[in-house]
Design an enzyme around this catalytic site. Structure first.
Site, mmCIF file in Angstrom:
data_model
loop_
_atom_site.group_PDB
_atom_site.id
_atom_site.type_symbol
_atom_site.label_atom_id
_atom_site.label_comp_id
_atom_site.label_asym_id
_atom_site.label_seq_id
_atom_site.Cartn_x
_atom_site.Cartn_y
_atom_site.Cartn_z
ATOM 1 N N LYS A 183 0.847 -1.191 0.000
ATOM 2 C CA LYS A 183 0.000 0.000 0.000
ATOM 3 C C LYS A 183 0.884 1.244 0.000
ATOM 4 O O LYS A 183 1.465 1.602 1.026
ATOM 5 C CB LYS A 183 -0.934 0.036 1.211
ATOM 6 C CG LYS A 183 -2.022 1.118 1.082
ATOM 7 C CD LYS A 183 -2.767 1.366 2.375
ATOM 8 C CE LYS A 183 -2.075 2.357 3.262
ATOM 9 N NZ LYS A 183 -1.981 3.729 2.679
ATOM 10 N N GLU A 257 8.868 0.408 11.438
ATOM 11 C CA GLU A 257 9.966 1.375 11.307
ATOM 12 C C GLU A 257 9.313 2.741 11.447
ATOM 13 O O GLU A 257 8.610 3.201 10.550
ATOM 14 C CB GLU A 257 10.671 1.208 9.965
ATOM 15 C CG GLU A 257 12.057 1.832 9.929
ATOM 16 C CD GLU A 257 12.028 3.332 9.693
ATOM 17 O OE1 GLU A 257 12.137 4.089 10.697
ATOM 18 O OE2 GLU A 257 11.885 3.749 8.545
#
Length: 486
Positions: A183, A257
């Site tokens: 995405k 992250e």
């Protein structure tokens, strides 16, 4: 070319990529993408809704067994062919990065080559995944552990450098035998959509890489889908917390992250002539980088000289048209970012920080774009809001310290732990300080980027897991133990 006109002739097909099908009539509606350089509409980008997410996950599940069982040399060959096409289209990917977020050409031109290198590096791991033969007792047996792919991985990449982020995540996921539903962000969909097209052109089987831009609805449908075996998200902490809540029903493992408030610790034994080179934290991507050093912690003896040189340097940074090769710093991503950044500057001023340059939005011929002046705040208190929260804009906070212990304590006094920087000519001190910074990555006397072979990731609120090198491959594999009675 008129001022601030993006290279719109290079816009790719914006329809979703599900298997080998392009989908433009999507249930998630469309998102108006605005060019950061002038606020103008580039196109209405289709957004994935739950229907398209389900189709993409189904395509990935159908393709995954064949992709994982494909002989590793063949999988490596296809990933290298993908890298070849990325390198071939590096100039186009530069244009798309400019359109995506207004990244200046001088910075955007690295994206395609870095992304290609990430796929090449990870392609080399396809036949190097190793297991172990284990001792057994009390009965005679053969016990061995082997790495296996998770299956279908949902990967969500951020708008700041989305193609490089895709290289850091999609490349190891595919090399390990997973299939991917990727995405890209609604704010920056173009470069990643082009990568999806190149994957099919390279001969990677349909369904191995599906690319579905989407907003919050599509993202939530993706991470909460029962057919997803792992999620990897790069982005903000609040969104990560929502993802962690969404995966609870299926106990889906998650790699994260996230953001940072990275500190540069600058000792008084450096030559202050290098000060301009320490300011990339607010220049690179207009400060919109998770590893950007946005807190400069400077020792007493050189503090005022440092502030003066930094202020003079920042005031001279060439800003303007991202298409112009002479532009060093461009806009931030959108108007909402402008308002948030300016609000944080105002708050810092009210909390006692000293504004030495910048602090406003640019006017004139740049008024329609999302340009914030490069801003320096001196005399910042480390407990203040501006020192503890990620600005994600061209704002540098400068703090003062007295000795080494003071500097380490200040650098670690943060909920984030992504990166740290140390500047000193004392080798012993460099190692001592690097060892004590509570971060995942430390750079000493410079910043050379993130090699594909190095581990990258954060501590504390900066994330979970590591990308890069063998650690990146391990992020997308899980061990299976097999016990055979003899």
């Amino acid at each position: 070319m008129p001022l601030l006109t993006p290279p719109v002739g290079n816009l790719p097909d914006t329809s979703l990529i599900i298997g080998d099908t392009r989908v433009s009539d999507s249930s998630g509606g469309t998102h108006p993408h605005l060019y950061a350089g002038n606020g103008a509409l580039t196109s209405e980008v289709p957004m994935a809704g739950p229907v398209e997410v389900d189709r993409a996950v189904s395509a990935a599940r159908a393709a995954q067994p064949g992709w994982e069982r494909m002989p590793p040399p063949q999988r490596r060959k296809l990933l290298n062919a993908f890298a070849d096409l990325i390198e071939r289209d590096a100039d186009l990917l530069t244009d798309l990065a400019i359109i995506d977020t207004g990244t200046p050409r001088v910075q955007a031109q690295r994206g395609g080559m870095v992304t290609a290198e990430l796929f090449r590096y990870n392609a080399g791991w396809t036949d190097r995944l190793e297991g172990s033969v284990l001792p057994t007792w009390p009965a005679a047996a053969l016990d061995y552990a082997v790495p296996r792919a998770y299956g279908v991985v949902a990967i969500i990449v951020p708008w700041n450098g989305p193609s490089i982020s895709a290289g850091m995540t999609v490349a190891p996921a595919l090399a390990a035998g997973n299939t991917v539903v990727l995405k890209p962000p609604e704010l920056a969909p173009y470069a990643v959509l082009h990568l999806g097209k190149l994957a099919l052109e390279a001969g990677i089987p349909p369904g191995v890489l599906n690319v579905i831009p989407g907003g919050p609805e599509g993202g939530n449908a993706l991470v909460s889908h029962a057919g997803i075996d792992k999620v990897h998200f790069t982005g903000s902490g609040p969104t990560a917390q929502r993802i962690l809540a969404a995966v609870i029903p299926h106990m889906t493992p998650v790699g994260l992250e996230l953001g940072g408030k990275s500190a540069s610790v600058v000792f008084d034994d450096i030559d202050t002539s290098i000060v301009p080179s320490l300011l990339h934290g607010i220049i690179t991507l207009s400060g919109q980088g998770c590893i950007n050093p946005t807190r400069l912690i400077v020792q007493d003896n050189i503090y005022e000289e440092f502030v003066a040189i930094a202020t003079q340097t920042m005031a001279a940074i060439p800003m303007g048209d991202p298409n112009d090769v002479n532009t060093v710093m461009g806009p931030v991503v959108n108007d909402a970012a402008c308002q948030r950044i300016l609000g944080m500057i105002d708050r810092a001023d009210s909390e006692g920080a000293r504004l030495t340059t910048g602090g406003g939005r640019l006017g004139g011929e740049l008024a329609d774009g999302y340009f914030i002046e490069p801003t320096i705040l001196a005399d910042v208190d480390n407990s203040s809001y501006i020192a503890q929260n990620e600005v994600f804009g061209p704002v540098l906070s400068i703090l003062r310290f007295s000795d080494e212990a003071d500097a380490i304590a200040m650098a670690n006094d943060s909920e984030f732990g992504l990166a740290g920087y140390v500047y000193t000519n004392n080798l012993k001190r460099a190692h001592r300080v690097a060892d004590q910074l509570d971060v995942g990555n430390v750079w000493v006397n410079g910043f050379a980027g993130i090699p594909a072979s190095a581990p990258f990731g954060g501590n504390k609120m900066s994330g979970v897991g590591r990308l890069g090198g063998k650690w990146g491959i391990e992020e997308f594999t899980r061990m299976r133990n097999v016990w055979v009675g003899l």
